[in-house]
Structure formats: structure tokens, C-alpha cells
Design a protein around this motif. Sequence first.
Motif, mmCIF file in Angstrom:
data_model
loop_
_atom_site.group_PDB
_atom_site.id
_atom_site.type_symbol
_atom_site.label_atom_id
_atom_site.label_comp_id
_atom_site.label_asym_id
_atom_site.label_seq_id
_atom_site.Cartn_x
_atom_site.Cartn_y
_atom_site.Cartn_z
ATOM 1 N N TRP A 13 -22.394 -22.699 -17.811
ATOM 2 C CA TRP A 13 -21.279 -22.069 -18.509
ATOM 3 C C TRP A 13 -19.946 -22.685 -18.068
ATOM 4 O O TRP A 13 -19.460 -22.386 -16.990
ATOM 5 C CB TRP A 13 -21.286 -20.559 -18.229
ATOM 6 N N LYS A 17 -17.156 -17.455 -14.636
ATOM 7 C CA LYS A 17 -16.497 -16.631 -13.620
ATOM 8 C C LYS A 17 -17.277 -16.647 -12.306
ATOM 9 O O LYS A 17 -16.867 -16.005 -11.337
ATOM 10 C CB LYS A 17 -16.327 -15.194 -14.140
ATOM 11 N N PRO A 39 -16.898 -6.492 -22.201
ATOM 12 C CA PRO A 39 -17.055 -6.823 -23.626
ATOM 13 C C PRO A 39 -17.282 -8.300 -23.941
ATOM 14 O O PRO A 39 -17.638 -8.616 -25.069
ATOM 15 C CB PRO A 39 -15.742 -6.354 -24.255
ATOM 16 N N PHE A 40 -17.048 -9.202 -22.985
ATOM 17 C CA PHE A 40 -17.230 -10.639 -23.248
ATOM 18 C C PHE A 40 -18.145 -11.184 -22.155
ATOM 19 O O PHE A 40 -17.704 -11.933 -21.279
ATOM 20 C CB PHE A 40 -15.887 -11.378 -23.191
ATOM 21 N N CYS A 41 -19.432 -10.818 -22.203
ATOM 22 C CA CYS A 41 -20.247 -11.058 -20.992
ATOM 23 C C CYS A 41 -20.670 -12.509 -20.808
ATOM 24 O O CYS A 41 -20.981 -12.918 -19.702
ATOM 25 C CB CYS A 41 -21.435 -10.124 -20.947
ATOM 26 N N GLY A 42 -20.724 -13.322 -21.885
ATOM 27 C CA GLY A 42 -21.121 -14.720 -21.722
ATOM 28 C C GLY A 42 -22.461 -14.849 -21.018
ATOM 29 O O GLY A 42 -23.461 -14.275 -21.455
ATOM 30 N N SER A 43 -22.484 -15.531 -19.892
ATOM 31 C CA SER A 43 -23.732 -15.727 -19.143
ATOM 32 C C SER A 43 -24.178 -14.457 -18.406
ATOM 33 O O SER A 43 -25.262 -14.441 -17.824
ATOM 34 C CB SER A 43 -23.530 -16.831 -18.103
ATOM 35 N N VAL A 45 -22.699 -13.244 -15.749
ATOM 36 C CA VAL A 45 -22.576 -13.429 -14.294
ATOM 37 C C VAL A 45 -21.742 -12.332 -13.610
ATOM 38 O O VAL A 45 -22.006 -11.992 -12.455
ATOM 39 C CB VAL A 45 -22.010 -14.837 -13.970
ATOM 40 N N ASP A 61 -21.539 -8.921 -25.989
ATOM 41 C CA ASP A 61 -21.009 -10.185 -26.476
ATOM 42 C C ASP A 61 -21.226 -10.204 -27.993
ATOM 43 O O ASP A 61 -22.165 -9.597 -28.511
ATOM 44 C CB ASP A 61 -21.745 -11.369 -25.829
ATOM 45 N N ALA A 62 -20.331 -10.927 -28.688
ATOM 46 C CA ALA A 62 -20.438 -11.008 -30.151
ATOM 47 C C ALA A 62 -21.501 -12.014 -30.589
ATOM 48 O O ALA A 62 -21.844 -12.052 -31.765
ATOM 49 C CB ALA A 62 -19.083 -11.390 -30.747
ATOM 50 N N THR A 170 -18.866 -6.588 -31.005
ATOM 51 C CA THR A 170 -17.526 -7.164 -30.862
ATOM 52 C C THR A 170 -16.784 -6.360 -29.800
ATOM 53 O O THR A 170 -17.168 -5.219 -29.496
ATOM 54 C CB THR A 170 -16.731 -7.060 -32.177
ATOM 55 N N PHE A 171 -15.704 -6.916 -29.283
ATOM 56 C CA PHE A 171 -14.983 -6.196 -28.221
ATOM 57 C C PHE A 171 -14.361 -4.911 -28.754
ATOM 58 O O PHE A 171 -14.305 -3.896 -28.061
ATOM 59 C CB PHE A 171 -13.946 -7.108 -27.547
ATOM 60 N N ASP A 187 -13.207 -10.840 -20.211
ATOM 61 C CA ASP A 187 -13.015 -12.278 -19.993
ATOM 62 C C ASP A 187 -13.096 -12.960 -21.364
ATOM 63 O O ASP A 187 -14.115 -13.574 -21.696
ATOM 64 C CB ASP A 187 -14.097 -12.799 -19.043
ATOM 65 N N TYR A 202 -16.319 -20.082 -29.284
ATOM 66 C CA TYR A 202 -17.681 -19.824 -28.824
ATOM 67 C C TYR A 202 -18.517 -19.318 -29.988
ATOM 68 O O TYR A 202 -19.629 -19.697 -30.188
ATOM 69 C CB TYR A 202 -17.703 -18.693 -27.796
HETATM 70 C C1 LIG Z 1 -15.001 -16.811 -21.616
HETATM 71 S S1 LIG Z 1 -16.577 -16.412 -22.273
HETATM 72 C C2 LIG Z 1 -17.178 -15.231 -21.119
HETATM 73 C C3 LIG Z 1 -17.713 -15.923 -19.889
HETATM 74 C C4 LIG Z 1 -18.342 -15.031 -18.840
HETATM 75 N N1 LIG Z 1 -17.384 -14.212 -18.171
HETATM 76 C C5 LIG Z 1 -19.066 -15.892 -17.816
HETATM 77 O O1 LIG Z 1 -18.489 -16.220 -16.772
HETATM 78 O O2 LIG Z 1 -20.200 -16.295 -18.090
HETATM 79 C C6 LIG Z 1 -16.151 -15.470 -23.669
HETATM 80 C C7 LIG Z 1 -17.313 -14.843 -24.438
HETATM 81 O O3 LIG Z 1 -16.729 -14.037 -25.479
HETATM 82 C C8 LIG Z 1 -17.605 -14.025 -26.585
HETATM 83 N N2 LIG Z 1 -16.799 -13.612 -27.747
HETATM 84 C C9 LIG Z 1 -15.999 -14.366 -28.540
HETATM 85 N N3 LIG Z 1 -15.381 -13.598 -29.461
HETATM 86 C C10 LIG Z 1 -15.783 -12.318 -29.227
HETATM 87 C C11 LIG Z 1 -15.482 -11.053 -29.815
HETATM 88 N N4 LIG Z 1 -14.649 -10.958 -30.853
HETATM 89 N N5 LIG Z 1 -16.039 -9.928 -29.295
HETATM 90 C C12 LIG Z 1 -16.911 -10.017 -28.247
HETATM 91 N N6 LIG Z 1 -17.254 -11.202 -27.657
HETATM 92 C C13 LIG Z 1 -16.697 -12.324 -28.132
HETATM 93 C C14 LIG Z 1 -18.158 -15.429 -26.654
HETATM 94 O O4 LIG Z 1 -19.409 -15.436 -27.327
HETATM 95 C C15 LIG Z 1 -18.257 -15.792 -25.159
HETATM 96 O O5 LIG Z 1 -19.571 -15.568 -24.703
#
Ligand SMILES: C[S@@+](CC[C@H](N)C(=O)[O-])C[C@H]1O[C@@H](n2cnc3c(N)ncnc32)[C@H](O)[C@@H]1O
Length: 284
Positions: A13, A17, A39-43, A45, A61-62, A170-171, A187, A202
Motif C-alpha cells: 500500500w 499508515k 471510513p477509509f480503511c484501505g489495507s 492496517v 471502504d468504498a 462510502t464515508f 485517512d 483509488y
Molecule cells: C489513503 S487510502 C487509506 C489507506 C489506509 N489507511 C492504509 O494505510 O492502508 C484511502 C482509501 O479510501 C478509499 N475511498 C476513496 N473514496 C472513498 C469514499 N468516498 N468513501 C470511502 N472510502 C473511499 C479508497 O478506496 C482507499 O482505500
Amino acid sequence: MNEQKWVRPFLKWPGSKFDLLSVLEDELSILEGKHLMEPFCGSGVVSLNMGHRFEKCIAADANEDLVCLLRLAQKTPELLIKEGMEVYARGGKKDAFDATVVEYNQEVSVKRRAVLLLYLNRHCFNGLIRYNQKGIYNVPVGEFKQILAPWDLIRTFTENSQHIEFVHSTFEKLLSLAKPGDVVYSDPPYLPIDGKTSFTAYHKPFRLRHHVVLRDYHRELSLRGIPNAISNHDCKMSRHLYSTSKYLAFEVQRSIGSKTRGKAPECIAVFTKPALNTKQAMLT
Ligand SMILES: C[S@@+](CC[C@H](N)C(=O)[O-])C[C@H]1O[C@@H](n2cnc3c(N)ncnc32)[C@H](O)[C@@H]1O
């Protein structure tokens, strides 16, 4: 950073973070609540490593394929590993990668897309997960001497993620469910650093107006007694957007795989109970 202390995510990733967990631990430790909402969990972590502080984490995550992949790793890791190994057997050459991209973009089963995403994540350029406006995955193949197979990392993830509920949302939808007793950590995709374009797509483009809506949600949550924090680049726009929060700026050493990418300016904006200047702040 004490690497031993933290559980590594199984996904590669960029901007993870993982590199900031010690700072995050300090900042989140002052936010009291039973549940962590991310709300933006990504990996995944952050929830993976902050779980000991909370009864439960809700990590959303979206990106539906991503959430499905995290759930498969949490609930049926051996099946994911078996199917993942079959896809990994194609190897990392451009032809095999490109064929997998085509298959992923045409696939209708979310579970199968999740398995293919696991392969793409380690074989593409820099571990990017990026789609065009039509939702088509469009990352080129990466160049690697060696490709890490994440099977052990998946098993470690399974062991350490049982306190997490992974949600496709979505967030806006997730944050409208937040209630007292929750702590929120966001994040979002990064703001561009002082005018320079940065990678943000993303899933769907995350524009400045989305950052403003997110900031407004966070302010509103703090007025309702729900403590929360947002991460971003430290840049002029972040300083402006988060001017009513406690604002912490710092530098983090970035690396992708074995390569060090230098230091990056980061910030954490912490929104807690209304301060005296809240009324004034709401007008800005
Ligand atoms: C910066 S990354 C998060 C990284 C995470 N904190 C990590 O370290 O692995 C942002 C995430 O937001 C998600 N995303 C983008 N737009 C979004 C939305 N409108 N609502 C929720 N998630 C969203 C993306 O799919 C992406 O996984």
C-alpha cells in the motif's frame, strides 16, 4: 519505529499508515470511546493495529472488491490462499499481468475479483489500486526481481483481525451512523501538495469538495461529543481545512517494499469536544 510491535498488512500500500502507527497510537490514545470507526480503511492496517484499545473496529471502504478481499482474508484465509496461489502461478511477466487485468475488469463475481486483486496488488506498479472514471482498473505491470507471496501475512491478518467488522460503504454513509462512544479516524485519499497533482483516484476521484464535506462531518461529530481525527499531507490546504482542530505536522520516512522513498510531510488533525471558539470556527 518498532516494526516488531506492529502487524504488517498483507496488501502492498503506497502511503500506508503502517509507517505512522506510533504517532497514530499516541494521538488516538487521547480519544476516548469503545468503538473505532475507520471510513477509509484501505489495507486495514490501522484497525488491525489499534484494536487493543477498542472493543470493536468498524473498518469501511468504498472499494467493494477490496472490502471483499479483507473479509476473505479474515474469514476464509485458506481458501483465499489456495485460489490466490493458483493466480500467482501465472507469474509476473507483462503478458500474464495484462491478461489478469482484462479478466479482472470483465469479472462479475466480487469474490473472484477480490482474488484477482490480490494478485494485481503485488504484480502491478507500486501496489497502486487505481481505476479510471468508468471503474476500469488501469495500473501497469511492475518490475520486480522478486515478488512477495503474502500467504503468511494473510494468516497473521486472520489472527489479528477478529475484532474488525469490514464494511463496504462510502464515508458519508458510515459517518452518518456514528454515535457517542465511537472514535472516528479518517485517512482519505491525499490532497495535492501545494498545487502539485497527486494520485487520488483509488476508487472514484476524491476531490477538494469531498475533503470539505469530510472535514464538515468531522467537525459535526466533535460537536456531538464523538472525538475524531483526520490524516493528510501537511500542506497549505490541510492547514486551512483543519484550522479549527488540533493540528500536528510531522515528517515520515516513506518506503515501498525495500526501496526508501524519502521523507513526506504528514499531518493529523484532531477534532475533540467544542472549544470556546467553535461558533467562530463554524463560520469559516
Ligand atoms: C489513503 S487510502 C487509506 C489507506 C489506509 N489507511 C492504509 O494505510 O492502508 C484511502 C482509501 O479510501 C478509499 N475511498 C476513496 N473514496 C472513498 C469514499 N468516498 N468513501 C470511502 N472510502 C473511499 C479508497 O478506496 C482507499 O482505500
